[in-house]
Structures are given as C-alpha cells and as structure tokens.
Design an enzyme around this catalytic site. Structure first.
Site, mmCIF file in Angstrom:
data_model
loop_
_atom_site.group_PDB
_atom_site.id
_atom_site.type_symbol
_atom_site.label_atom_id
_atom_site.label_comp_id
_atom_site.label_asym_id
_atom_site.label_seq_id
_atom_site.Cartn_x
_atom_site.Cartn_y
_atom_site.Cartn_z
ATOM 1 N N SER A 140 35.896 49.235 36.165
ATOM 2 C CA SER A 140 36.374 49.403 37.547
ATOM 3 C C SER A 140 36.652 50.877 37.808
ATOM 4 C CB SER A 140 37.663 48.606 37.752
ATOM 5 O OG SER A 140 38.259 48.973 38.994
ATOM 6 N N TYR A 153 45.756 45.422 35.469
ATOM 7 C CA TYR A 153 44.302 45.391 35.672
ATOM 8 C C TYR A 153 43.669 46.705 35.221
ATOM 9 C CZ TYR A 153 39.867 45.211 38.317
ATOM 10 O OH TYR A 153 38.545 45.242 38.701
HETATM 11 P P1 NAP Z 1 34.286 37.472 41.787
HETATM 12 O O1 NAP Z 1 33.474 37.343 43.010
HETATM 13 O O2 NAP Z 1 35.666 36.921 41.738
HETATM 14 O O3 NAP Z 1 33.455 36.906 40.546
HETATM 15 C C1 NAP Z 1 34.015 36.842 39.273
HETATM 16 C C2 NAP Z 1 33.398 35.661 38.540
HETATM 17 O O4 NAP Z 1 33.964 35.626 37.226
HETATM 18 C C3 NAP Z 1 33.733 34.336 39.217
HETATM 19 O O5 NAP Z 1 32.616 33.476 39.196
HETATM 20 C C4 NAP Z 1 34.840 33.793 38.331
HETATM 21 O O6 NAP Z 1 34.940 32.370 38.305
HETATM 22 C C5 NAP Z 1 34.408 34.307 36.972
HETATM 23 N N1 NAP Z 1 35.518 34.293 36.036
HETATM 24 C C6 NAP Z 1 36.840 34.562 36.291
HETATM 25 N N2 NAP Z 1 37.561 34.396 35.186
HETATM 26 C C7 NAP Z 1 36.690 34.021 34.212
HETATM 27 C C8 NAP Z 1 36.846 33.681 32.842
HETATM 28 N N3 NAP Z 1 38.047 33.679 32.252
HETATM 29 N N4 NAP Z 1 35.755 33.324 32.124
HETATM 30 C C9 NAP Z 1 34.533 33.294 32.715
HETATM 31 N N5 NAP Z 1 34.321 33.578 34.000
HETATM 32 C C10 NAP Z 1 35.402 33.948 34.752
HETATM 33 O O7 NAP Z 1 34.462 39.023 41.390
HETATM 34 P P2 NAP Z 1 33.541 40.324 41.616
HETATM 35 O O8 NAP Z 1 34.147 41.123 42.693
HETATM 36 O O9 NAP Z 1 32.109 39.962 41.646
HETATM 37 O O10 NAP Z 1 33.889 41.094 40.257
HETATM 38 C C11 NAP Z 1 33.025 41.096 39.126
HETATM 39 C C12 NAP Z 1 33.531 42.150 38.152
HETATM 40 O O11 NAP Z 1 33.530 43.438 38.806
HETATM 41 C C13 NAP Z 1 34.970 41.919 37.681
HETATM 42 O O12 NAP Z 1 35.080 42.232 36.314
HETATM 43 C C14 NAP Z 1 35.786 42.894 38.507
HETATM 44 O O13 NAP Z 1 36.970 43.282 37.882
HETATM 45 C C15 NAP Z 1 34.795 44.039 38.651
HETATM 46 N N6 NAP Z 1 35.086 44.905 39.804
HETATM 47 C C16 NAP Z 1 34.882 44.475 41.085
HETATM 48 C C17 NAP Z 1 35.156 45.332 42.150
HETATM 49 C C18 NAP Z 1 34.946 44.939 43.582
HETATM 50 O O14 NAP Z 1 35.154 45.791 44.465
HETATM 51 N N7 NAP Z 1 34.533 43.710 43.887
HETATM 52 C C19 NAP Z 1 35.654 46.631 41.908
HETATM 53 C C20 NAP Z 1 35.847 47.024 40.600
HETATM 54 C C21 NAP Z 1 35.561 46.156 39.548
HETATM 55 P P3 NAP Z 1 35.941 31.622 39.339
HETATM 56 O O15 NAP Z 1 35.206 31.593 40.638
HETATM 57 O O16 NAP Z 1 36.150 30.294 38.731
HETATM 58 O O17 NAP Z 1 37.190 32.460 39.373
#
Ligand code: NAP
Length: 250
Positions: A140, A153
């Site tokens: 992140s 986080y």
């Molecule tokens: P998202 O839409 O919430 O997708 C995350 C996925 O991971 C969901 O399908 C979730 O399942 C799954 N998940 C959560 N906990 C889990 C576990 N314990 N084991 C296996 N799967 C799990 O999030 P996103 O925004 O795409 O984020 C993806 C990654 O990018 C994350 O690591 C996040 O920290 C990082 N990130 C995102 C942003 C941003 O701006 N979006 C910025 C910086 C970093 P559920 O639906 O069941 O929860």
C-alpha cells in the site's frame, strides 16, 4: 506463459479480480483464491466465459496456514505447480491509535503479513524445483507515506515491503523474482466502503481532484503492472517497490 499456473489471493474482488483477468488473458492457468467462495466462483465464470483457464478456490483464509497449504495442494492437483503468486488478499481499517485493540492489530497482521508468509512458504518449493518463479506482493502507498488512524494497517503493509526485499535477495539465485506494488487510492469495494463510512477524509471525487493524474486508480492499473512483473520480460526486476498511484506518492 501459456499453461503456467498462477495463484492470486483475494482474487474475488477489486484489484485481485482485475489481476486474475489480466493473468488469465496472458495465458496463465489462474487460481482464484479467496475467503469468499461465491465471488471467487463468479470471477472464474467471467474468465472461462472469455475462453481462458481459471479455477476457484473459495473459503481460504490466508491467515490460516493449514487452509493455505490445503488450497495450494488443490491448485497443484487441478492446474499444476504454481510458479506465479500474487499476494493481494488484505483487509483495511481505520482506528485512532489508542483504540486499536490487540484483536484488531493481530487480525490485520495475520491477514496482511502472515498470509503472504504462509502462501510463499507453500509455493516457493515449486518455484525452486522449476528454477523460475514470480511473486508480487500488493502492499500500500500508505506504507510509503504513513497514514493517520491506520497504524495497524500501515505496519502490516510496511512489513510486507521489507518481506519482499528480503525474499528477493534470498530467492534471486533460484530464478525467482519478488516485487511489491503499493497501490494508492484505487476505486474498489474496499475504497468505496471507506468512503461510505466517512473514513477517507473526503469523497473519492475530492481525492481525485488532488491526485496529479486527476482520477482515482482503476483495478486494471494495478493489474497491468502486476502482469508485467509476472512476465518473462520482467526477469531483471526484483526486490522493487513499483508505485502505481497516479503520482500521489513519488
Ligand atoms: P477488496 O475489494 O476488499 O478485495 C479484497 C479481497 O480479499 C476480497 O475478495 C476479500 O474477501 C478477500 N479477503 C479478505 N480477507 C481475506 C482473507 N483472510 N483470506 C483470503 N481472502 C481475503 O480490496 P481491494 O481494494 O481490491 O484491495 C486489494 C489489496 O490492495 C489489499 O491488500 C489492499 O490492502 C491493497 N490496497 C488497496 C488500495 C485501494 O485503494 N483499493 C490501496 C492500497 C492497498 P471478502 O469479500 O470476503 O472480504
């Protein structure tokens, strides 16, 4: 890369879903691993509907070593030995520092940092056997800048950056590259949930106005960079932090 097996954790939603689509389109047999079995299945239906190869592995909590090892075994049996691993699954959270409980701290580190530790230990032997591998850890941009109300986080994601650099040094001689993409401000269900709860310090649109490229990131922005890092062409890139953030962090 046709036929090479790739695992994407958290592949059922947001950034992970876009990475699954990209890797499958590039010819990887893609294992969509997620806690949420329904969303993993749906992503696989989307991918196979386009004529690419993917399989769903739901109900896998990456913070549980036993579940991770069992899932990787099923991936080996179904698609072949995984030589690409994208550690994308993660949870976010906003709490004032003094309100972060031990449970919240432990759960955040367990998913965001121990998860990649477990998945890497499960797949690296396959990569060593093949003399080739690609690992991409989704960290992140908040770990580069710091972020108020997110000490738990940010600590987990900063740990993931250090983990990436160390693993890259250790595994480079075996043909395995390890890199991290720290996304910044990508329009996903995770970001919208934060907006809905008033936790972003402004709306997504307001943030977009303050972003040099004047838009939020798209999941596919991250997926494109990730697919490159997983390709043969990226063989001389390892231990790197590849920012994809519209210029919010330079
Ligand atoms: P998202 O839409 O919430 O997708 C995350 C996925 O991971 C969901 O399908 C979730 O399942 C799954 N998940 C959560 N906990 C889990 C576990 N314990 N084991 C296996 N799967 C799990 O999030 P996103 O925004 O795409 O984020 C993806 C990654 O990018 C994350 O690591 C996040 O920290 C990082 N990130 C995102 C942003 C941003 O701006 N979006 C910025 C910086 C970093 P559920 O639906 O069941 O929860």
């Amino acid at each position: 890369m046709t036929g090479t097996t790739a695992i994407v954790t958290g592949g059922g939603s947001g950034i992970g879903r876009a990475i699954c689509h990209r890797l499958a389109a590039a010819g990887f047999a893609t294992a969509v691993v997620d806690l949420n079995a329904d969303s993993a299945k749906k992503v696989v239906e989307e991918i196979t509907g386009k004529g690419h190869t993917a399989a769903a592995f739901g109900d896998v909590d990456v913070s549980d070593r036993f579940l991770v090892e069992a899932a990787v075994e099923r991936v080996r049996d179904t698609l072949g030995p995984p030589l690409v691993l994208v550690n994308n699954a993660g949870i976010t959270g906003f709490k004032k520092f003094l309100h972060i409980t031990d449970d919240v701290w432990d759960r955040t580190l367990a998913i965001n940092l121990s998860g990649p530790f477990f998945t890497c230990q499960a797949v690296v032997p396959d990569m060593i056997d093949a003399g080739w591998g690609r690992i991409v850890n989704i960290s992140s941009s908040s770990a580069q800048s710091g972020q108020q109300y997110m000490a738990h986080y940010v600590a987990s994601k900063a740990g993931l950056i250090g983990f990436t650099k160390s693993l890259a040094l250790e595994l480079g001689p075996q043909g395995i590259t390890v890199n991290t993409i720290p996304p910044g401000f990508v329009d996903t269900p995770m970001l919208r949930a934060s907006e809905e709860h008033g936790l972003l310090g402004g709306s997504v649109d307001e943030h977009a106005d303050r972003t040099p490229v004047r838009r939020p990131g798209r999941p596919d922005d991250i997926a494109a960079a990730c697919a490159f890092l997983c390709s043969e062409d990226a063989g001389y890139i390892t231990g790197q932090v590849i920012g994809v953030n519209g210029g919010r962090n330079t």
